[in-house]
Design a protein around this motif. Structure first.
Motif, PDB file in Angstrom:
ATOM      1  N   THR A   4      70.691  51.256  10.760  1.00 58.09           N
ATOM      2  CA  THR A   4      69.956  50.131  11.332  1.00 58.09           C
ATOM      3  C   THR A   4      69.873  49.012  10.309  1.00 58.09           C
ATOM      4  N   THR A   5      69.925  47.795  10.811  1.00 57.17           N
ATOM      5  CA  THR A   5      69.817  46.625   9.959  1.00 57.17           C
ATOM      6  C   THR A   5      68.378  46.130  10.022  1.00 57.17           C
ATOM      7  N   LYS A   6      67.828  45.806   8.879  1.00 58.54           N
ATOM      8  CA  LYS A   6      66.479  45.266   8.853  1.00 58.54           C
ATOM      9  C   LYS A   6      66.511  43.840   9.398  1.00 58.54           C
ATOM     10  N   ARG A   7      65.729  43.574  10.413  1.00 58.47           N
ATOM     11  CA  ARG A   7      65.663  42.253  11.022  1.00 58.47           C
ATOM     12  C   ARG A   7      64.448  41.504  10.501  1.00 58.47           C
ATOM     13  N   GLN A   8      64.644  40.217  10.262  1.00 61.14           N
ATOM     14  CA  GLN A   8      63.510  39.366   9.925  1.00 61.14           C
ATOM     15  C   GLN A   8      62.870  38.916  11.232  1.00 61.14           C
ATOM     16  N   THR A   9      61.566  38.849  11.228  1.00 58.53           N
ATOM     17  CA  THR A   9      60.860  38.367  12.414  1.00 58.53           C
ATOM     18  C   THR A   9      59.848  37.314  11.999  1.00 58.53           C
ATOM     19  N   ALA A  10      59.546  36.430  12.934  1.00 53.67           N
ATOM     20  CA  ALA A  10      58.535  35.399  12.706  1.00 53.67           C
ATOM     21  C   ALA A  10      57.906  35.070  14.050  1.00 53.67           C
ATOM     22  N   ALA A  11      56.658  34.657  14.022  1.00 54.25           N
ATOM     23  CA  ALA A  11      55.959  34.298  15.251  1.00 54.25           C
ATOM     24  C   ALA A  11      55.035  33.122  14.973  1.00 54.25           C
ATOM     25  N   TYR A  12      54.778  32.354  16.015  1.00 57.95           N
ATOM     26  CA  TYR A  12      53.814  31.263  15.913  1.00 57.95           C
ATOM     27  C   TYR A  12      53.276  30.971  17.301  1.00 57.95           C
ATOM     28  N   GLU A  13      52.162  30.237  17.317  1.00 56.97           N
ATOM     29  CA  GLU A  13      51.507  29.879  18.577  1.00 56.97           C
ATOM     30  C   GLU A  13      51.103  28.415  18.523  1.00 56.97           C
ATOM     31  N   LEU A  14      51.238  27.745  19.649  1.00 57.45           N
ATOM     32  CA  LEU A  14      50.795  26.361  19.816  1.00 57.45           C
ATOM     33  C   LEU A  14      49.899  26.305  21.038  1.00 57.45           C
ATOM     34  N   THR A  15      48.827  25.553  20.953  1.00 57.00           N
ATOM     35  CA  THR A  15      47.975  25.322  22.114  1.00 57.00           C
ATOM     36  C   THR A  15      47.910  23.826  22.328  1.00 57.00           C
ATOM     37  N   ARG A  16      48.093  23.422  23.575  1.00 55.90           N
ATOM     38  CA  ARG A  16      48.111  21.995  23.913  1.00 55.90           C
ATOM     39  C   ARG A  16      47.364  21.803  25.218  1.00 55.90           C
ATOM     40  N   VAL A  17      46.565  20.756  25.309  1.00 54.65           N
ATOM     41  CA  VAL A  17      45.867  20.418  26.547  1.00 54.65           C
ATOM     42  C   VAL A  17      46.536  19.177  27.127  1.00 54.65           C
ATOM     43  N   PHE A  18      46.936  19.286  28.392  1.00 52.41           N
ATOM     44  CA  PHE A  18      47.594  18.189  29.096  1.00 52.41           C
ATOM     45  C   PHE A  18      46.639  17.582  30.105  1.00 52.41           C
ATOM     46  N   ASP A  19      46.672  16.274  30.215  1.00 54.63           N
ATOM     47  CA  ASP A  19      45.821  15.549  31.155  1.00 54.63           C
ATOM     48  C   ASP A  19      46.501  15.546  32.529  1.00 54.63           C
ATOM     49  N   GLY A 115      40.411  20.038  35.743  1.00 54.10           N
ATOM     50  CA  GLY A 115      41.458  19.117  36.176  1.00 54.10           C
ATOM     51  C   GLY A 115      42.568  18.908  35.160  1.00 54.10           C
ATOM     52  N   ARG A 116      42.439  19.515  34.010  1.00 53.91           N
ATOM     53  CA  ARG A 116      43.454  19.429  32.965  1.00 53.91           C
ATOM     54  C   ARG A 116      44.087  20.811  32.803  1.00 53.91           C
ATOM     55  N   THR A 117      45.074  20.910  31.933  1.00 51.17           N
ATOM     56  CA  THR A 117      45.749  22.193  31.720  1.00 51.17           C
ATOM     57  C   THR A 117      45.806  22.513  30.238  1.00 51.17           C
ATOM     58  N   GLU A 118      45.295  23.678  29.900  1.00 50.22           N
ATOM     59  CA  GLU A 118      45.465  24.194  28.548  1.00 50.22           C
ATOM     60  C   GLU A 118      46.686  25.111  28.577  1.00 50.22           C
ATOM     61  N   MET A 119      47.669  24.794  27.758  1.00 48.32           N
ATOM     62  CA  MET A 119      48.887  25.581  27.683  1.00 48.32           C
ATOM     63  C   MET A 119      48.924  26.283  26.330  1.00 48.32           C
ATOM     64  N   ARG A 120      48.983  27.592  26.364  1.00 45.36           N
ATOM     65  CA  ARG A 120      49.114  28.390  25.149  1.00 45.36           C
ATOM     66  C   ARG A 120      50.547  28.888  25.082  1.00 45.36           C
ATOM     67  N   PHE A 121      51.256  28.517  24.032  1.00 50.87           N
ATOM     68  CA  PHE A 121      52.668  28.817  23.848  1.00 50.87           C
ATOM     69  C   PHE A 121      52.812  29.736  22.649  1.00 50.87           C
ATOM     70  N   HIS A 122      53.446  30.888  22.829  1.00 50.22           N
ATOM     71  CA  HIS A 122      53.654  31.841  21.746  1.00 50.22           C
ATOM     72  C   HIS A 122      55.144  32.185  21.704  1.00 50.22           C
ATOM     73  N   GLN A 123      55.745  32.123  20.509  1.00 48.64           N
ATOM     74  CA  GLN A 123      57.146  32.486  20.359  1.00 48.64           C
ATOM     75  C   GLN A 123      57.271  33.509  19.241  1.00 48.64           C
ATOM     76  N   TYR A 124      57.957  34.602  19.561  1.00 49.64           N
ATOM     77  CA  TYR A 124      58.223  35.672  18.610  1.00 49.64           C
ATOM     78  C   TYR A 124      59.732  35.783  18.461  1.00 49.64           C
ATOM     79  N   GLY A 125      60.249  35.618  17.251  1.00 50.63           N
ATOM     80  CA  GLY A 125      61.689  35.624  17.045  1.00 50.63           C
ATOM     81  C   GLY A 125      62.171  36.790  16.222  1.00 50.63           C
ATOM     82  N   VAL A 126      63.357  37.289  16.578  1.00 52.20           N
ATOM     83  CA  VAL A 126      64.040  38.292  15.767  1.00 52.20           C
ATOM     84  C   VAL A 126      65.243  37.625  15.116  1.00 52.20           C
TER      85      VAL A 126
END
Length: 163
Positions: A4-19, A115-126
């Motif tokens: 097996t090859t060791k994979r690097q991983t990284a993750a982050y999250e962004l939260t944005r409120v749209f009108d 009446g607005r939208t809170e968008m929570r975006f999470h990305q996990y990468g291999v």
């Protein structure tokens, strides 16, 4: 014995409120015409004819971004979860079998807030180191600036459709 090859991983999250209402933000993610107006960096175009958004579990998404002097890059993946207008989960590339290239899983949650939208975006990468993840995060932030402009431009009473 399988190596097996060791994979690097990284993750982050962004939260944005749209009108804008949640259904409008959802439609911007799931309707090719709307998606073409905001997806990508400002210096690139995403022609609607070069977009596929089959927004159902197992469906494919694909977008080709084009720039000057014939530059093109295609991003694609598969939808894993689609719960309108609350949640999208999709891949970029194939995180289960990424080969040598980066791949990821994106989870987006849309929450209606007065009446607005809170968008929570999470990305996990291999196969993704922290530097690549920070570059992707900066790119998404610009995408979301464009998304905010797009969803704020819709006239009242516009019919929305989406996956």
């Amino acid at each position: 014995m399988e190596q097996t090859t060791k994979r690097q991983t990284a993750a982050y999250e962004l939260t944005r409120v749209f009108d804008a209402p949640r259904e409008r933000v959802w439609a911007a993610w799931t309707d090719p015409e709307r998606f073409s107006r905001w997806f990508g960096l400002r210096m690139l175009a995403t022609p609607v004819g070069r977009i596929t958004l089959d927004a159902w579990p197992g469906g494919v998404w694909r977008a080709t971004l084009v720039g000057e002097e014939g530059f093109e890059v295609t991003l694609d993946g598969t939808y894993r979860e689609v719960t309108a207008p609350e949640r999208l989960v999709f891949t970029t590339g194939d995180p289960d079998h990424p080969g040598e290239g980066p791949a990821s899983v994106v989870t987006i949650e849309f929450k209606a807030v007065a009446g607005r939208t809170e968008m929570r975006f999470h990305q996990y990468g291999v196969n993704t180191d922290q530097q690549h993840a920070e570059q992707a995060r900066a790119g998404w932030m610009e995408f979301f600036d464009r998304l905010a402009e797009h969803v704020g431009d819709d006239p009242p009473g516009l019919t929305l459709r989406g996956g």
